[in-house]
Scaffold this motif. Sequence first.
Motif, PDB file in Angstrom:
ATOM      1  N   ILE A 208     130.503  19.408  25.719  1.00 43.38           N
ATOM      2  CA  ILE A 208     130.893  18.843  24.427  1.00 43.38           C
ATOM      3  C   ILE A 208     129.936  17.762  23.948  1.00 43.38           C
ATOM      4  O   ILE A 208     130.131  17.202  22.870  1.00 43.38           O
ATOM      5  N   ILE A 209     128.892  17.469  24.713  1.00 41.74           N
ATOM      6  CA  ILE A 209     128.073  16.298  24.401  1.00 41.74           C
ATOM      7  C   ILE A 209     127.392  16.420  23.041  1.00 41.74           C
ATOM      8  O   ILE A 209     127.268  15.441  22.299  1.00 41.74           O
ATOM      9  N   GLY A 210     126.969  17.622  22.671  1.00 42.79           N
ATOM     10  CA  GLY A 210     126.346  17.796  21.369  1.00 42.79           C
ATOM     11  C   GLY A 210     127.308  17.494  20.232  1.00 42.79           C
ATOM     12  O   GLY A 210     126.945  16.846  19.248  1.00 42.79           O
ATOM     13  N   ASP A 211     128.542  17.951  20.371  1.00 47.45           N
ATOM     14  CA  ASP A 211     129.547  17.704  19.344  1.00 47.45           C
ATOM     15  C   ASP A 211     129.934  16.229  19.299  1.00 47.45           C
ATOM     16  O   ASP A 211     130.163  15.674  18.215  1.00 47.45           O
ATOM     17  N   LEU A 212     130.007  15.587  20.464  1.00 42.67           N
ATOM     18  CA  LEU A 212     130.260  14.145  20.485  1.00 42.67           C
ATOM     19  C   LEU A 212     129.190  13.415  19.688  1.00 42.67           C
ATOM     20  O   LEU A 212     129.489  12.529  18.884  1.00 42.67           O
ATOM     21  N   GLY A 213     127.929  13.779  19.918  1.00 44.11           N
ATOM     22  CA  GLY A 213     126.840  13.136  19.201  1.00 44.11           C
ATOM     23  C   GLY A 213     126.866  13.424  17.715  1.00 44.11           C
ATOM     24  O   GLY A 213     126.656  12.529  16.887  1.00 44.11           O
ATOM     25  N   ASP A 214     127.130  14.679  17.351  1.00 48.53           N
ATOM     26  CA  ASP A 214     127.161  15.058  15.936  1.00 48.53           C
ATOM     27  C   ASP A 214     128.235  14.300  15.163  1.00 48.53           C
ATOM     28  O   ASP A 214     128.090  14.041  13.962  1.00 48.53           O
ATOM     29  N   ASN A 215     129.318  13.953  15.845  1.00 52.14           N
ATOM     30  CA  ASN A 215     130.451  13.311  15.180  1.00 52.14           C
ATOM     31  C   ASN A 215     130.616  11.832  15.539  1.00 52.14           C
ATOM     32  O   ASN A 215     131.630  11.232  15.220  1.00 52.14           O
ATOM     33  N   ASN A 216     129.612  11.250  16.213  1.00 50.79           N
ATOM     34  CA  ASN A 216     129.640   9.830  16.580  1.00 50.79           C
ATOM     35  C   ASN A 216     130.900   9.460  17.365  1.00 50.79           C
ATOM     36  O   ASN A 216     131.490   8.394  17.151  1.00 50.79           O
ATOM     37  N   ILE A 217     131.305  10.329  18.290  1.00 54.17           N
ATOM     38  CA  ILE A 217     132.531  10.086  19.051  1.00 54.17           C
ATOM     39  C   ILE A 217     132.164   9.404  20.369  1.00 54.17           C
ATOM     40  O   ILE A 217     131.715  10.041  21.333  1.00 54.17           O
ATOM     41  N   VAL A 218     132.338   8.096  20.418  1.00 56.08           N
ATOM     42  CA  VAL A 218     132.042   7.317  21.626  1.00 56.08           C
ATOM     43  C   VAL A 218     133.015   7.711  22.734  1.00 56.08           C
ATOM     44  O   VAL A 218     134.229   7.807  22.507  1.00 56.08           O
ATOM     45  N   SER A 219     132.492   7.946  23.929  1.00 53.79           N
ATOM     46  CA  SER A 219     133.297   8.478  25.023  1.00 53.79           C
ATOM     47  C   SER A 219     132.952   7.822  26.347  1.00 53.79           C
ATOM     48  O   SER A 219     131.799   7.465  26.596  1.00 53.79           O
ATOM     49  N   VAL A 220     133.961   7.709  27.197  1.00 52.10           N
ATOM     50  CA  VAL A 220     133.803   7.146  28.537  1.00 52.10           C
ATOM     51  C   VAL A 220     133.781   8.284  29.546  1.00 52.10           C
ATOM     52  O   VAL A 220     134.763   9.031  29.659  1.00 52.10           O
ATOM     53  N   PRO A 221     132.688   8.455  30.280  1.00 44.24           N
ATOM     54  CA  PRO A 221     132.625   9.552  31.242  1.00 44.24           C
ATOM     55  C   PRO A 221     133.269   9.173  32.572  1.00 44.24           C
ATOM     56  O   PRO A 221     133.103   8.062  33.058  1.00 44.24           O
ATOM     57  N   ALA A 222     134.013  10.102  33.143  1.00 47.75           N
ATOM     58  CA  ALA A 222     134.452   9.947  34.524  1.00 47.75           C
ATOM     59  C   ALA A 222     133.473  10.740  35.383  1.00 47.75           C
ATOM     60  O   ALA A 222     133.786  11.791  35.942  1.00 47.75           O
ATOM     61  N   SER A 223     132.265  10.245  35.445  1.00 47.88           N
ATOM     62  CA  SER A 223     131.173  10.842  36.214  1.00 47.88           C
ATOM     63  C   SER A 223     129.997   9.885  36.126  1.00 47.88           C
ATOM     64  O   SER A 223     129.994   8.960  35.309  1.00 47.88           O
ATOM     65  N   TRP A 224     128.977  10.153  36.965  1.00 53.17           N
ATOM     66  CA  TRP A 224     127.854   9.213  37.036  1.00 53.17           C
ATOM     67  C   TRP A 224     126.502   9.908  36.950  1.00 53.17           C
ATOM     68  O   TRP A 224     125.529   9.436  37.533  1.00 53.17           O
ATOM     69  N   THR A 225     126.402  11.024  36.251  1.00 57.56           N
ATOM     70  CA  THR A 225     125.098  11.666  36.149  1.00 57.56           C
ATOM     71  C   THR A 225     124.116  10.765  35.407  1.00 57.56           C
ATOM     72  O   THR A 225     124.492  10.042  34.480  1.00 57.56           O
ATOM     73  N   SER A 226     122.851  10.842  35.791  1.00 59.87           N
ATOM     74  CA  SER A 226     121.847   9.992  35.159  1.00 59.87           C
ATOM     75  C   SER A 226     121.572  10.387  33.709  1.00 59.87           C
ATOM     76  O   SER A 226     120.949   9.632  32.965  1.00 59.87           O
ATOM     77  N   ALA A 227     122.052  11.552  33.283  1.00 54.11           N
ATOM     78  CA  ALA A 227     121.863  11.969  31.885  1.00 54.11           C
ATOM     79  C   ALA A 227     122.571  11.037  30.912  1.00 54.11           C
ATOM     80  O   ALA A 227     122.137  10.883  29.766  1.00 54.11           O
ATOM     81  N   TRP A 228     123.653  10.410  31.360  1.00 49.59           N
ATOM     82  CA  TRP A 228     124.457   9.616  30.415  1.00 49.59           C
ATOM     83  C   TRP A 228     123.708   8.399  29.893  1.00 49.59           C
ATOM     84  O   TRP A 228     123.997   7.907  28.805  1.00 49.59           O
ATOM     85  N   ALA A 229     122.740   7.904  30.639  1.00 44.76           N
ATOM     86  CA  ALA A 229     121.977   6.738  30.174  1.00 44.76           C
ATOM     87  C   ALA A 229     121.141   7.056  28.944  1.00 44.76           C
ATOM     88  O   ALA A 229     120.674   6.139  28.254  1.00 44.76           O
ATOM     89  N   PHE A 230     120.980   8.351  28.646  1.00 42.06           N
ATOM     90  CA  PHE A 230     120.142   8.765  27.519  1.00 42.06           C
ATOM     91  C   PHE A 230     120.968   9.363  26.384  1.00 42.06           C
ATOM     92  O   PHE A 230     120.425   9.993  25.483  1.00 42.06           O
ATOM     93  N   GLU A 231     122.283   9.154  26.430  1.00 41.62           N
ATOM     94  CA  GLU A 231     123.179   9.630  25.379  1.00 41.62           C
ATOM     95  C   GLU A 231     123.852   8.425  24.732  1.00 41.62           C
ATOM     96  O   GLU A 231     124.625   7.712  25.370  1.00 41.62           O
ATOM     97  N   ASP A 232     123.580   8.197  23.438  1.00 38.05           N
ATOM     98  CA  ASP A 232     124.086   6.999  22.765  1.00 38.05           C
ATOM     99  C   ASP A 232     125.607   6.921  22.741  1.00 38.05           C
ATOM    100  O   ASP A 232     126.177   5.825  22.774  1.00 38.05           O
ATOM    101  N   VAL A 233     126.288   8.067  22.676  1.00 34.12           N
ATOM    102  CA  VAL A 233     127.745   8.050  22.532  1.00 34.12           C
ATOM    103  C   VAL A 233     128.466   7.885  23.868  1.00 34.12           C
ATOM    104  O   VAL A 233     129.692   7.788  23.900  1.00 34.12           O
ATOM    105  N   ILE A 234     127.730   7.837  24.972  1.00 32.81           N
ATOM    106  CA  ILE A 234     128.354   7.744  26.291  1.00 32.81           C
ATOM    107  C   ILE A 234     128.314   6.306  26.801  1.00 32.81           C
ATOM    108  O   ILE A 234     127.263   5.677  26.848  1.00 32.81           O
ATOM    109  N   LEU A 235     129.483   5.823  27.205  1.00 33.77           N
ATOM    110  CA  LEU A 235     129.630   4.462  27.743  1.00 33.77           C
ATOM    111  C   LEU A 235     129.812   4.547  29.254  1.00 33.77           C
ATOM    112  O   LEU A 235     130.935   4.481  29.763  1.00 33.77           O
TER     113      LEU A 235
END
Length: 434
Positions: free
Chosen positions: A144-171
């Motif tokens: 869903i990350i593309g849709d989160l970004g397209d719609n500016n939906i800030v989200s908290v991940p219950a995971s720790w992949t290093s990809a999240w540091a490069f996604e603006d909508v992921i906290l």
Amino acid sequence: MTSRTTQLLAGLSALALIATGCGRGDSGGGGGGGEGAVKTDVGVTAEPCKDTPDLKKGCIFLGTISDLTSGPFKALAVPITDAQKKFWERVNKSGGIDGYGVDVTTYVRDNKYNPETHNQVYQEIKSKVLGLAQTLGSPTTAAIIGDLGDNNIVSVPASWTSAWAFEDVILESGTNYCLESMNAIDYAVEQFKPKSVMAVHYPGDYGEDAAAGAKVAAEKNGLTFEAVETASGQDNQAGAINAVTSKKPDLVILTTGPTDAAVIVGQTAARGYTGKYIGTSPTWNPGLLKSPAGPAFKALYLQSGPWETFTADTPGHKVMRETLGSGVTGNDGYTSGWVWSYPLRAALKKAVENKDLTREGLLKAVKQLDKVDYEGMLPATAGNFTGDADKGVVRETMIAKPDEASPTGVSTVKPFFVGPTAKDYKFDKPCFQG
């Protein structure tokens, strides 16, 4: 968006629903829409949240998508979700977000740790929430990350992949699997000097991220390295078990779910393996010590993690335990759910301060955060979302050992530290892409 994420999203974007809301400029809870009112759009109402009768200024709705019934992480996901509910209850009892109440219970959905199910339930709730208080899992959130970004939906991940540091909508909070594995290997080199390392891991961003970090640290320390991928499911572990017992690595970095970890650790020990395991954070559950594999875990296993365990003596840990109450059995799912909620609280406060509680306004507030008060549960420098991943990433982790006297089944043997590999690592892209 990362190229790997783009591939995972192929074909999903057509399913996305167009988010609808009450219209930018509505007052929501901001008071009448006059001068100085807080702008709102999706997921914020003028009516107060249910069960928060003392908050008269409106309600912020946040969604939760977690592994609640049948997936491999349900033993962690249920306490994660319960802790987040209690976190926001505490916020509401303390006056909310400048008077706004926060609802994290109306839009809770089960993903069964399946990317397609995750996307399906996300589409059901996305037009009703300002953001996501939880989106559990790396491959599921990638759906869903593309849709989160397209719609500016800030989200908290219950995971720790290093990809999240490069996604603006992921906290994200705490370090990622990649740096966690680097620290685990540096700790092992210091303590018992292994010569060979094997990463046994799930496919996808979760397992591959940990394996990538393990490879970097093994090479830096002059150790031989091999990665072995294993699918989720107790009946799917024969390959991993055979690899460990035939190759006999001195150290295994284990990145699976708890049930599969029990099969791998228990059966390799039964076949004579005497090396060491260090499991990445979601691998552990206290029930493992009571399983038939319990003796093997006591003899062979250590646990790495992005923060101290449930019983730690920080202000945040103390208030977490007080808020959860004495009837709660210690589980670090609670710890994780609690820690993950701090940056979203900070971002919501900043958005209201900016008079813009729209989705776009909340994302703008996130990018203004250069630190977050985790009440001592993370280092004081944690929570920098201003844009430089290499500067903002948390590199500290801890190591614990099995301990039947601890409510979580583990106790700390090495508190927060940064090994030389993680300290020197240039973090400029997701590790698994390297």
